[in-house]
Design an enzyme around this catalytic site. Sequence first.
Site, PDB file in Angstrom:
ATOM      1  N   ASP A 123       7.871 -16.759-118.867  1.00  0.00           N
ATOM      2  CA  ASP A 123       8.047 -15.458-118.942  1.00  0.00           C
ATOM      3  C   ASP A 123       7.066 -14.831-117.711  1.00  0.00           C
ATOM      4  O   ASP A 123       6.266 -15.673-117.602  1.00  0.00           O
ATOM      5  CB  ASP A 123       8.050 -14.577-120.069  1.00  0.00           C
ATOM      6  N   SER A 124       7.142 -13.509-117.370  1.00  0.00           N
ATOM      7  CA  SER A 124       6.106 -13.121-116.467  1.00  0.00           C
ATOM      8  C   SER A 124       4.991 -12.774-116.975  1.00  0.00           C
ATOM      9  O   SER A 124       3.849 -12.728-116.449  1.00  0.00           O
ATOM     10  CB  SER A 124       6.566 -11.620-115.874  1.00  0.00           C
ATOM     11  N   CYS A 140      12.779 -14.413-119.600  1.00  0.00           N
ATOM     12  CA  CYS A 140      12.499 -13.157-118.944  1.00  0.00           C
ATOM     13  C   CYS A 140      14.044 -12.829-118.473  1.00  0.00           C
ATOM     14  O   CYS A 140      14.827 -13.608-118.005  1.00  0.00           O
ATOM     15  CB  CYS A 140      11.813 -13.667-117.776  1.00  0.00           C
ATOM     16  N   GLU A 166       2.349  -4.663-122.090  1.00  0.00           N
ATOM     17  CA  GLU A 166       1.224  -5.408-121.610  1.00  0.00           C
ATOM     18  C   GLU A 166      -0.305  -5.146-121.697  1.00  0.00           C
ATOM     19  O   GLU A 166      -1.105  -5.706-122.110  1.00  0.00           O
ATOM     20  CB  GLU A 166       1.206  -5.923-120.394  1.00  0.00           C
ATOM     21  N   CYS A 172      15.246  -6.730-121.935  1.00  0.00           N
ATOM     22  CA  CYS A 172      13.780  -7.261-121.368  1.00  0.00           C
ATOM     23  C   CYS A 172      13.323  -8.069-122.531  1.00  0.00           C
ATOM     24  O   CYS A 172      13.027  -7.201-123.653  1.00  0.00           O
ATOM     25  CB  CYS A 172      12.862  -6.078-120.696  1.00  0.00           C
ATOM     26  N   HIS A 213      10.217  -8.327-123.377  1.00  0.00           N
ATOM     27  CA  HIS A 213       9.074  -7.463-123.845  1.00  0.00           C
ATOM     28  C   HIS A 213       9.545  -6.479-124.672  1.00  0.00           C
ATOM     29  O   HIS A 213       8.664  -6.281-125.750  1.00  0.00           O
ATOM     30  CB  HIS A 213       8.257  -6.860-122.658  1.00  0.00           C
TER      31      HIS A 213
HETATM   32  N1  DGL Z   1      10.009  -9.781-120.096  1.00  0.00           N
HETATM   33  C1  DGL Z   1      10.453  -9.727-118.579  1.00  0.00           C
HETATM   34  C2  DGL Z   1      11.877  -9.337-118.543  1.00  0.00           C
HETATM   35  O1  DGL Z   1      12.628  -9.968-119.504  1.00  0.00           O
HETATM   36  C3  DGL Z   1       9.578  -8.795-118.066  1.00  0.00           C
HETATM   37  C4  DGL Z   1       9.772  -8.616-116.609  1.00  0.00           C
HETATM   38  C5  DGL Z   1       8.677  -7.903-115.962  1.00  0.00           C
HETATM   39  O2  DGL Z   1       7.749  -8.657-115.744  1.00  0.00           O
HETATM   40  O3  DGL Z   1       8.736  -6.830-115.270  1.00  0.00           O
HETATM   41  O4  DGL Z   1      12.506  -8.798-117.739  1.00  0.00           O
END
Ligand code: DGL
Length: 276
Positions: free
Chosen positions: A16-17, A79, A158, A190, A192
């Site tokens: 993931d990011s 992600c 975050e 998302c 997150h």
């Molecule tokens: N967890 C990522 C997603 O599902 C976050 C994306 C991001 O870094 O903006 O889209």
Amino acid sequence: MSGPGAKWSAPVAVFDSGIGGLTVVSALRRVLPAENIVYLGDTARVPYGGKSRETIERYSAEIAQMLVAGGAKMVVVACNSATALALPRLREKLPVPVEGVIAPGVAAALEATRSGHVAVIGTKATIGSGAYEQGLRAARPDIRVTSLACPLLVPLIEEGLLDDPVTGAVLERYLAPLRSTDVDTLVLGCTHYPLLAPAIARAVGPSIGLVDSAANCAAVVARLLSARGLAAPGTAAGSLQLGFTDPPDRFLEVAGSALGLDTASVTVRAVPPLGQ
Ligand code: DGL
């Protein structure tokens, strides 16, 4: 299948990011306790969700290549932004199976909705791609979909502001319009966002249920590993290794304990340029 990660004992790699994909790792650990899991969060470059398709494709390819070079037997794109914009390219390029989170999220929404009106929240990249709408309409052409980009949520998460008046005010601004609709299912598009589920549930009210991709994604991964003869035997005890491209701050511990994950040993890994 041949290739570097074909043995059952090779890890399932997840990326993931940032820390959001840990919500998927948590479901994978529950469903597949025998699997070794390697997680890589691209904290040096989070967030992905406001970036262009080219950049998201490049970042995703770089991270996935690192994981395959490390011997992964499959890659889980935990992600939504990377799944929406980079999944076809990753499937083309990588020598191992690749699964994303959008088809599992679509399936969860279809299972849950009774009114046939579903809302989806995600990053600008995910919402702009139309991937959820396309997936939902392909399965059920009469479905109504309300899509909302919520670009401030990933930075708030975050930063660890899970239960904070600022996050509450941002959620109210984004989500209040849903309360006057017949939407009955909100897709957390998302990875997150499940970390904010209690605050999101308060913002949308009791008549809207929340769904996310994690459990369905874990089930898809389990089926794929077993169909390809790659599943670890049930007697093995799987490990979890966490890596990040920049040192994660204290919030990793908070997220880890919210998700019941062992975050004691963490490595920091630099991203080599693409193709190296
Ligand atoms: N967890 C990522 C997603 O599902 C976050 C994306 C991001 O870094 O903006 O889209």
